[in-house]
Write a protein that holds these residues in place. Structure first.
Motif, PDB file in Angstrom:
ATOM      1  N   TRP A 215       0.821  -1.205   0.000  1.00 10.38           N
ATOM      2  CA  TRP A 215       0.000   0.000   0.000  1.00 10.38           C
ATOM      3  C   TRP A 215       0.858   1.259   0.000  1.00 10.38           C
ATOM      4  O   TRP A 215       0.467   2.299  -0.545  1.00 10.38           O
ATOM      5  N   ARG A 241      -8.625   2.608   0.471  1.00 13.58           N
ATOM      6  CA  ARG A 241      -7.925   1.734   1.408  1.00 13.58           C
ATOM      7  C   ARG A 241      -8.835   0.609   1.894  1.00 13.58           C
ATOM      8  O   ARG A 241      -8.398  -0.542   2.027  1.00 13.58           O
ATOM      9  N   TYR A 244      -9.039  -1.854  -0.837  1.00 15.23           N
ATOM     10  CA  TYR A 244      -7.760  -2.583  -0.907  1.00 15.23           C
ATOM     11  C   TYR A 244      -7.687  -3.656   0.179  1.00 15.23           C
ATOM     12  O   TYR A 244      -7.302  -4.807  -0.089  1.00 15.23           O
TER      13      TYR A 244
END
Length: 275
Positions: A215, A241, A244
């Motif tokens: 990330w 995020r 993800y």
């Protein structure tokens, strides 16, 4: 392709450390194969090798380890600084492809690891690499395939799930400069640049990465997906995020690392005699 190249310069500006701490480990995987394809092997002692687009110096360091006399160039000053520190045995300098400050036929071999993805005129870049390589010398490059392998597509999927779209005015290669990211497409670009008979093959591997490290690349603005991400509001970044974190579970190993399937293309050619 001034707009495309200018975008790339801005995208990488000052991001050498962020790249070294994230995606550099991924791009290191095919380095040994790249040097083998360029003929920089066990008998490389004294070979003059150019590493074009050295980044933090990974390929340059490996070539020095094989006994080559290495010159490394990169367009980004932060990369030049990192490579100079990492590989003091090499001569490291700034140069923006396709302009190379070397005479014709100066090198025995030229390598370029995941650089053609980042230039607006890939054929002109290959022609420049051909110019500075002696006849009979070898050129070897790697690029990413398209469509991307599942591991490489993970970050892009997370961005898309959060509703982030590529801006309509984002620079892209013109139809005349673009090419299929396939073995045949890459061989064709080599031929267009005066390098016929290129040998191309796909390289597959699973890249193992800590989820936070993976990330960290886009979070620092690395690559196109990173540029898209850092242009968003904090709320949208939080949505990306979350996507993800959810999607990355597909690749999660019992040890907590991600096993991310990637595919690259490796191509090499012998430089023909000059006419």
């Amino acid at each position: 392709m001034a707009d495309f190249d200018a975008f790339e310069r801005r995208a990488w500006d000052g991001r050498g450390e962020a790249y070294r701490g994230s995606f550099a480990a991924l791009c290191a995987y095919p380095v040994g194969m790249l040097l083998d394809a360029a003929g920089v092997g066990g008998a490389a002692r004294g070979m003059r090798v150019l590493d074009a687009g050295t980044g933090p110096g990974t390929v340059a360091g490996a070539a020095v380890g094989r006994g080559a006399e290495v010159v490394a160039v990169d367009a980004e000053p932060s990369m030049v600084a990192l490579a100079g520190e990492a590989v003091p045995e090499a001569t490291v300098r700034q140069a923006v492809l396709p302009e190379l400050p070397f005479p014709d036929g100066h090198f025995d071999a030229v390598v370029s690891n995941f650089v053609l993805n980042h230039v607006g005129r890939p054929r002109a870049v290959l022609a420049a690499l051909r110019r500075v390589t002696r006849p009979g010398g070898r050129i070897a490059v790697t690029i990413w395939t398209s469509p991307h392998a599942p591991g490489q597509a993970l970050l892009g999927r997370a961005v898309a799930e959060a509703g982030v779209e590529r801006p309509a005015d984002a620079p892209a290669l013109t139809a005349a400069e673009d090419f299929p990211r396939t073995e045949e497409g890459l061989a064709g670009v080599f031929a267009d640049a005066g390098l016929p008979g290129a040998v191309t093959r796909a390289v597959h591997w699973d890249h193992l990465a800590d989820p936070e490290v993976w990330w960290s690349g886009p979070a620092a603005g690395i690559a196109t997906v990173g540029q898209l991400l850092v242009a968003q509001t904090p709320e949208v970044i939080a949505e990306v995020r979350a996507a993800y974190d959810r999607l990355s579970k597909e690749f999660l190993r019992p040890d907590g690392r991600l096993a991310l399937p990637h595919t690259a293309l490796l191509a090499s050619a012998v430089v023909p005699e000059r006419r």
